[in-house]
Design a protein around this motif. Sequence first.
Motif, mmCIF file in Angstrom:
data_model
loop_
_atom_site.group_PDB
_atom_site.id
_atom_site.type_symbol
_atom_site.label_atom_id
_atom_site.label_comp_id
_atom_site.label_asym_id
_atom_site.label_seq_id
_atom_site.Cartn_x
_atom_site.Cartn_y
_atom_site.Cartn_z
ATOM 1 N N ALA A 1 0.845 -1.199 0.000
ATOM 2 C CA ALA A 1 0.000 0.000 0.000
ATOM 3 C C ALA A 1 0.879 1.246 0.000
ATOM 4 O O ALA A 1 0.608 2.216 -0.717
ATOM 5 C CB ALA A 1 -0.907 -0.016 1.220
ATOM 6 N N ALA A 2 1.948 1.214 0.801
ATOM 7 C CA ALA A 2 2.830 2.378 0.887
ATOM 8 C C ALA A 2 3.498 2.642 -0.459
ATOM 9 O O ALA A 2 3.569 3.783 -0.923
ATOM 10 C CB ALA A 2 3.884 2.140 1.959
ATOM 11 N N VAL A 3 3.962 1.571 -1.097
ATOM 12 C CA VAL A 3 4.657 1.729 -2.377
ATOM 13 C C VAL A 3 3.698 2.197 -3.462
ATOM 14 O O VAL A 3 3.970 3.136 -4.196
ATOM 15 C CB VAL A 3 5.337 0.395 -2.789
ATOM 16 C CG1 VAL A 3 5.869 0.481 -4.211
ATOM 17 C CG2 VAL A 3 6.452 0.078 -1.819
ATOM 18 N N SER A 4 2.489 1.581 -3.532
ATOM 19 C CA SER A 4 1.580 1.920 -4.632
ATOM 20 C C SER A 4 0.962 3.299 -4.439
ATOM 21 O O SER A 4 0.582 3.940 -5.410
ATOM 22 C CB SER A 4 0.509 0.850 -4.801
ATOM 23 O OG SER A 4 -0.180 0.705 -3.587
ATOM 24 N N SER A 5 0.866 3.798 -3.194
ATOM 25 C CA SER A 5 0.319 5.140 -3.024
ATOM 26 C C SER A 5 1.323 6.183 -3.515
ATOM 27 O O SER A 5 0.939 7.254 -3.972
ATOM 28 C CB SER A 5 -0.053 5.388 -1.563
ATOM 29 O OG SER A 5 1.129 5.384 -0.799
ATOM 30 N N ASN A 6 2.609 5.845 -3.418
ATOM 31 C CA ASN A 6 3.619 6.783 -3.918
ATOM 32 C C ASN A 6 3.669 6.793 -5.440
ATOM 33 O O ASN A 6 3.812 7.834 -6.055
ATOM 34 C CB ASN A 6 5.004 6.407 -3.382
ATOM 35 C CG ASN A 6 5.079 6.636 -1.888
ATOM 36 O OD1 ASN A 6 4.243 7.359 -1.334
ATOM 37 N ND2 ASN A 6 6.039 6.008 -1.244
ATOM 38 N N GLU A 7 3.571 5.618 -6.012
ATOM 39 C CA GLU A 7 3.644 5.535 -7.465
ATOM 40 C C GLU A 7 2.345 4.986 -8.002
ATOM 41 O O GLU A 7 2.160 3.767 -8.037
ATOM 42 C CB GLU A 7 4.775 4.575 -7.885
ATOM 43 C CG GLU A 7 6.149 5.057 -7.532
ATOM 44 C CD GLU A 7 7.166 3.956 -7.761
ATOM 45 O OE1 GLU A 7 7.024 3.214 -8.762
ATOM 46 O OE2 GLU A 7 8.060 3.815 -6.925
ATOM 47 N N PRO A 8 1.412 5.870 -8.403
ATOM 48 C CA PRO A 8 0.145 5.374 -8.901
ATOM 49 C C PRO A 8 0.356 4.489 -10.133
ATOM 50 O O PRO A 8 1.233 4.737 -10.956
ATOM 51 C CB PRO A 8 -0.626 6.638 -9.267
ATOM 52 C CG PRO A 8 0.314 7.766 -9.135
ATOM 53 C CD PRO A 8 1.523 7.329 -8.437
ATOM 54 N N ARG A 9 -0.420 3.457 -10.161
ATOM 55 C CA ARG A 9 -0.247 2.459 -11.209
ATOM 56 C C ARG A 9 -0.596 3.072 -12.573
ATOM 57 O O ARG A 9 -1.656 3.662 -12.773
ATOM 58 C CB ARG A 9 -1.177 1.286 -10.902
ATOM 59 C CG ARG A 9 -0.820 0.012 -11.606
ATOM 60 C CD ARG A 9 -1.857 -1.036 -11.178
ATOM 61 N NE ARG A 9 -1.824 -2.169 -12.076
ATOM 62 C CZ ARG A 9 -1.014 -3.197 -11.922
ATOM 63 N NH1 ARG A 9 -0.175 -3.203 -10.926
ATOM 64 N NH2 ARG A 9 -1.054 -4.205 -12.769
ATOM 65 N N GLN A 10 0.299 2.958 -13.503
ATOM 66 C CA GLN A 10 0.077 3.492 -14.848
ATOM 67 C C GLN A 10 -0.818 2.532 -15.627
ATOM 68 O O GLN A 10 -0.745 1.334 -15.458
ATOM 69 C CB GLN A 10 1.419 3.597 -15.603
ATOM 70 C CG GLN A 10 2.472 4.419 -14.893
ATOM 71 C CD GLN A 10 2.148 5.897 -14.924
ATOM 72 O OE1 GLN A 10 1.763 6.432 -15.963
ATOM 73 N NE2 GLN A 10 2.258 6.559 -13.785
ATOM 74 N N SER A 11 -1.631 3.149 -16.513
ATOM 75 C CA SER A 11 -2.489 2.282 -17.313
ATOM 76 C C SER A 11 -1.643 1.425 -18.258
ATOM 77 O O SER A 11 -2.031 0.340 -18.642
ATOM 78 C CB SER A 11 -3.492 3.098 -18.123
ATOM 79 O OG SER A 11 -2.800 3.905 -19.050
ATOM 80 N N ALA A 12 -0.476 1.966 -18.572
ATOM 81 C CA ALA A 12 0.409 1.209 -19.461
ATOM 82 C C ALA A 12 0.870 -0.088 -18.806
ATOM 83 O O ALA A 12 1.246 -1.029 -19.475
ATOM 84 C CB ALA A 12 1.611 2.052 -19.827
ATOM 85 N N ASP A 13 0.797 -0.110 -17.434
ATOM 86 C CA ASP A 13 1.214 -1.329 -16.734
ATOM 87 C C ASP A 13 0.220 -2.471 -16.934
ATOM 88 O O ASP A 13 0.572 -3.623 -16.734
ATOM 89 C CB ASP A 13 1.331 -1.040 -15.242
ATOM 90 C CG ASP A 13 2.517 -0.156 -14.960
ATOM 91 O OD1 ASP A 13 2.542 0.481 -13.906
ATOM 92 O OD2 ASP A 13 3.424 -0.092 -15.828
ATOM 93 N N LYS A 14 -1.015 -2.098 -17.241
ATOM 94 C CA LYS A 14 -2.039 -3.146 -17.341
ATOM 95 C C LYS A 14 -1.784 -4.002 -18.576
ATOM 96 O O LYS A 14 -1.358 -3.509 -19.618
ATOM 97 C CB LYS A 14 -3.422 -2.503 -17.470
ATOM 98 C CG LYS A 14 -3.909 -1.828 -16.217
ATOM 99 C CD LYS A 14 -5.325 -1.339 -16.427
ATOM 100 C CE LYS A 14 -5.842 -0.609 -15.203
ATOM 101 N NZ LYS A 14 -7.190 -0.080 -15.456
ATOM 102 N N PRO A 15 -2.071 -5.304 -18.472
ATOM 103 C CA PRO A 15 -1.932 -6.143 -19.660
ATOM 104 C C PRO A 15 -2.990 -5.769 -20.717
ATOM 105 O O PRO A 15 -4.059 -5.263 -20.370
ATOM 106 C CB PRO A 15 -2.163 -7.554 -19.113
ATOM 107 C CG PRO A 15 -2.906 -7.368 -17.852
ATOM 108 C CD PRO A 15 -2.535 -6.034 -17.304
ATOM 109 N N ILE A 16 -2.649 -6.033 -21.935
ATOM 110 C CA ILE A 16 -3.537 -5.606 -23.024
ATOM 111 C C ILE A 16 -4.445 -6.757 -23.455
ATOM 112 O O ILE A 16 -3.987 -7.893 -23.622
ATOM 113 C CB ILE A 16 -2.700 -5.102 -24.219
ATOM 114 C CG1 ILE A 16 -2.026 -3.783 -23.810
ATOM 115 C CG2 ILE A 16 -3.556 -4.935 -25.482
ATOM 116 C CD1 ILE A 16 -0.955 -3.325 -24.745
#
Lengths: 413, 299
Positions: A43-58
Amino acid sequence: MKQFKRILVFELGNYLKNKVFVGVTVFLAVVIAAVMFFPRIKAAVSSNEPRQSADKPIMLVAAENMSDADMQNAFASVFGEYEVKYTDEGIDSIKNQITGGAAECAFVLHGNGAYTYYVNNLSMYDTNTETAEALLSGIRQVVEMTRAGLTAEDAQSILSIRVGGETVNLGKDQMQNFFYTYIMIFALYMVILLYGQMVATNVATEKSSRAMELLITSARPASMMFGKVIASCIAGLTQLAVVFGSALVFYNLNSKYWGDNPIIRSIFDMPTDLFAYMLLFFVLGFLIYAFMFGAVGSTASKLEDINTSVMPITLLFIGGFLVVMLSMTSGNVDTALMKVCSYIPFTSPMAMFTRLAMSTVKWYETAVSVAILICSVVVIGIAAAKIYRVGVLMYGTTPRIGNVIKAVFGSKK
Amino acid sequence: MILELQDIYKSFGEKQVLRGISFKAEGGKAFGLLGRNGAGKTTTLRIIMNVFGAAGGQVLFDSEQIDYNKVHFGYLPEERGLYPKKKISEQLIYFAMLKGMTRKDAIRAIDYWLERLGMTEYRDKRLDTLSKGNQQKIQLITALAHDPEIVILDEPFSGLDPVNALLLKDVVKETIAKGKIVLFSSHQMNYIEEFCDSIAILNSGKIAIAGELTEIKHSYPRNRLVVKSRQNAEIARAYAASCTQAENGELIITLEDAKSKQNEMQKLSGSYDIDEIRVFEPTLNDIFVEYAGQTDAQR
């Protein structure tokens, strides 16, 4: 009794001062801590770096009849974890993109609800086809109903009708109990095999270093055997208490980050009576096997012989373990085999506990099982001490079982 | 204090190991239990210490059935070995406590014995860091620290250098002087001869001979003379029929009648240049070879 206590304290001290024992226990506690802190760290890590949509699989969607925007929106709305892309490329190109890693999967819609799902490696837990089927059949139902004369809104409201009900469970909730039963059986399995082997090695080491010559003239064999086995039982329980205790502490520190995870919650919500049964079966199961391991260890002349000597006991135990594990995963823990196993002292610690946790067992069944187990522990303990007394003085080749039995009962004359 | 074995029988399976063993060992004296390998010495010692019971016969202490809760044993086994990876003081205290001592008494006794055997500097070392001889001294402490009534020493001198052997001799003499029953089992006859007043020689599970060593020696016919002289050749010629030469060069003259030995000794010392002349007594070695070496059929 004084002698037994001294041996117990000495043997327990051997475990607790052993660097490997302490190291493994601390290591396990650290691993547990890492697991329990994981959601907080995540939670701490993901709140700092919001997940990019590019990270999602296509996910690619190719359709023949429907408009691009409708279909893309419909798929995007149900497959939130994917970046849904509409494509009008040919099948070969889609396949290439998937095998090449550019996309993870693809739905090619043929109209009339038929589709083809392309994926590189089909995961055991892939539910994309079910989700797509629900979506597509919904769309098709609306289409057919509007074609029959209903408005789109009426069609939607008919489709959204849901019925409700509740389940009243009069026995045990297998789903809820499954995980801690699983953990307990596994812990029992690990601890019995590890510590059993340690007891056998310990006895064989004393024998091969000839410290036995002195021990056997200094203490009664029964004190030696019971002292050793009970010390290893306490050491095993201590290790488990540290591991599970640290799990409990670290879970409570991080409980809000775990949210409503039902598995984790069910593990820490074990009813008290079941916990008591767990301890009871754990101790008795441990003792019965540790005595056997100790007796076998006393008949081995060399440490190298231990592994082969303990094999029958290990196989017996693994057999029981497999029966219990298979019936647990099959969902029926009350098979005839399990019922038989819950009275055989070598399997009852696992089988009876599993049935207590995941099924409903009559009180007298439990009482009979525990009574048989306690009697067996006493009988096997005494027999083990007798074998020990004879076994430790037999040097040379590992004696055959027949010879040991003859020596044990012959020595009374 | 008297330890007495009466008609002890023991068999392992089909094999009869002991067939009627009887002997008596007294306090303040050392007793030698002798026999060839496999004669039944260790089995006898284990029965005395109640490691297992006898199939027949009894072990008496001061004429009563021995009470293992009251009579304490110190044992130095032939097969030495303690916990190689453990601290010396720790295991010595453990063994002393197993024998019934309190921790405080055990520590006091261990410190005394470490000091007595010159091992204090190794107190906190691991056993496997010590030389074989020093490990043996540590093992000796396990036999003596709890001040037992009966001390059983199985091959106590094997592996010791002459200095340590001397130290052990002193310790054994002290133990005997304290009135303890000391049971020796050894193949080193010189030590047995030095310490033991009484012996028992086992052969195939039976007592071949037992009793006071001096009496056993005196029981041999006293019709042989040992002569040490520079005129060996002449004497040998004169006594050709009855004279043999021992390995050390001494002549042994066998007389027809023991009564004539006095006359014969005077005659010899009058006629030749004699360095030494005495009545022949067998050594323990001779007695051992005679009694332990034969099988039943030969005797």
